[in-house]
Design an enzyme around this catalytic site. Sequence first.
Site, PDB file in Angstrom:
ATOM      1  N   THR A  26       0.841  -1.193   0.000  1.00  0.00           N
ATOM      2  CA  THR A  26       0.000   0.000   0.000  1.00  0.00           C
ATOM      3  C   THR A  26       0.878   1.245   0.000  1.00  0.00           C
ATOM      4  OG1 THR A  26      -1.787  -1.112   1.195  1.00  0.00           O
ATOM      5  CG2 THR A  26      -1.732   1.290   1.323  1.00  0.00           C
ATOM      6  N   THR A  29       4.161   4.772  -3.779  1.00  0.00           N
ATOM      7  CA  THR A  29       5.144   4.098  -4.625  1.00  0.00           C
ATOM      8  C   THR A  29       4.630   2.744  -5.075  1.00  0.00           C
ATOM      9  OG1 THR A  29       6.914   5.198  -3.381  1.00  0.00           O
ATOM     10  CG2 THR A  29       7.559   3.370  -4.798  1.00  0.00           C
ATOM     11  N   GLY A  82       6.271  -0.462  -0.114  1.00  0.00           N
ATOM     12  CA  GLY A  82       7.102   0.718   0.073  1.00  0.00           C
ATOM     13  C   GLY A  82       7.534   0.838   1.526  1.00  0.00           C
ATOM     14  N   ALA A  83       8.218   1.932   1.857  1.00  0.00           N
ATOM     15  CA  ALA A  83       8.636   2.198   3.232  1.00  0.00           C
ATOM     16  C   ALA A  83       8.819   3.693   3.411  1.00  0.00           C
ATOM     17  CB  ALA A  83       9.926   1.454   3.561  1.00  0.00           C
ATOM     18  N   ASP A  84       8.739   4.122   4.658  1.00  0.00           N
ATOM     19  CA  ASP A  84       8.934   5.536   4.983  1.00  0.00           C
ATOM     20  C   ASP A  84      10.372   5.829   5.399  1.00  0.00           C
ATOM     21  OD1 ASP A  84       6.093   6.146   4.619  1.00  0.00           O
ATOM     22  OD2 ASP A  84       5.831   4.880   6.373  1.00  0.00           O
ATOM     23  N   GLY A  97       0.994   5.406   5.448  1.00  0.00           N
ATOM     24  CA  GLY A  97      -0.210   5.204   4.644  1.00  0.00           C
ATOM     25  C   GLY A  97      -1.345   4.570   5.418  1.00  0.00           C
ATOM     26  N   GLU A 103       0.029  -4.908   6.374  1.00  0.00           N
ATOM     27  CA  GLU A 103       1.317  -4.991   5.679  1.00  0.00           C
ATOM     28  C   GLU A 103       2.293  -5.894   6.435  1.00  0.00           C
ATOM     29  OE1 GLU A 103       1.710  -0.710   3.346  1.00  0.00           O
ATOM     30  OE2 GLU A 103       2.250  -0.821   5.454  1.00  0.00           O
TER      31      GLU A 103
END
Length: 225
Positions: A26, A29, A82-84, A97, A103
């Site tokens: 999610t 990206t 994705g990742a932060d 997100g 996830e």
Amino acid sequence: MSELKIKAAKKAVEYVKDGMILGLGTGSTTKFAVDEIGKLVAAGYDLVGIPTSIETEKQAKSLNIPLTELECVDRIDLTIDGADEVDPNFDLIKGLGGALLREKIVAYYSKKEIIIVDESKIVNQLGTRVSLPVEVTKFSHKKTKESIEKLGCSAQLRGSDSPFVTDNGNFIYDCKFSGISDPHGLELKLNSIPGVVENGLFLDLASHVVIGTESETRVLEKKAY
């Protein structure tokens, strides 16, 4: 920035093989990766997806990607997400997100987890760039916040006046640390607080990191895999 995300997403999807069961992440990206997976399905690939959010489920259905549930499969061959933040150990902060619980469940049951990011997400230490999302039950969430803050952070309810509610019906507190020196220790402490459902520390789960940069797309692979 979108160009870098698209480049990273396309590179990650190169790892997708016909017949795979895929975890569909999610975020902004990962949306590009799901689009690319949709193109593979349209080209005749036999793929099945397990979405990590209602948002991703809607996108996958619009692309005619066949979907299933985790309980219905023996394994997930590959998850793209994705990742932060990503640190040198391939440990992550995720959850801006709002889908961190699903996830993490999908990542845990995946043989491989490919993380796609642009270069701004790469950090030397987790918690230096973004806050750590922590998903909590609505019941007594202010007391849960007090316990979280005793671990050395400032916790802000996401949405404040109109709180953000996750797909699981919970709240999220965004917890600002001045850097997280012991992610594994912090994860244990957070998970021991009654009311905490899950936290955004994704440790020992990523096998590959694909980084989109202005000059190239880099692929890093964890040596254990």
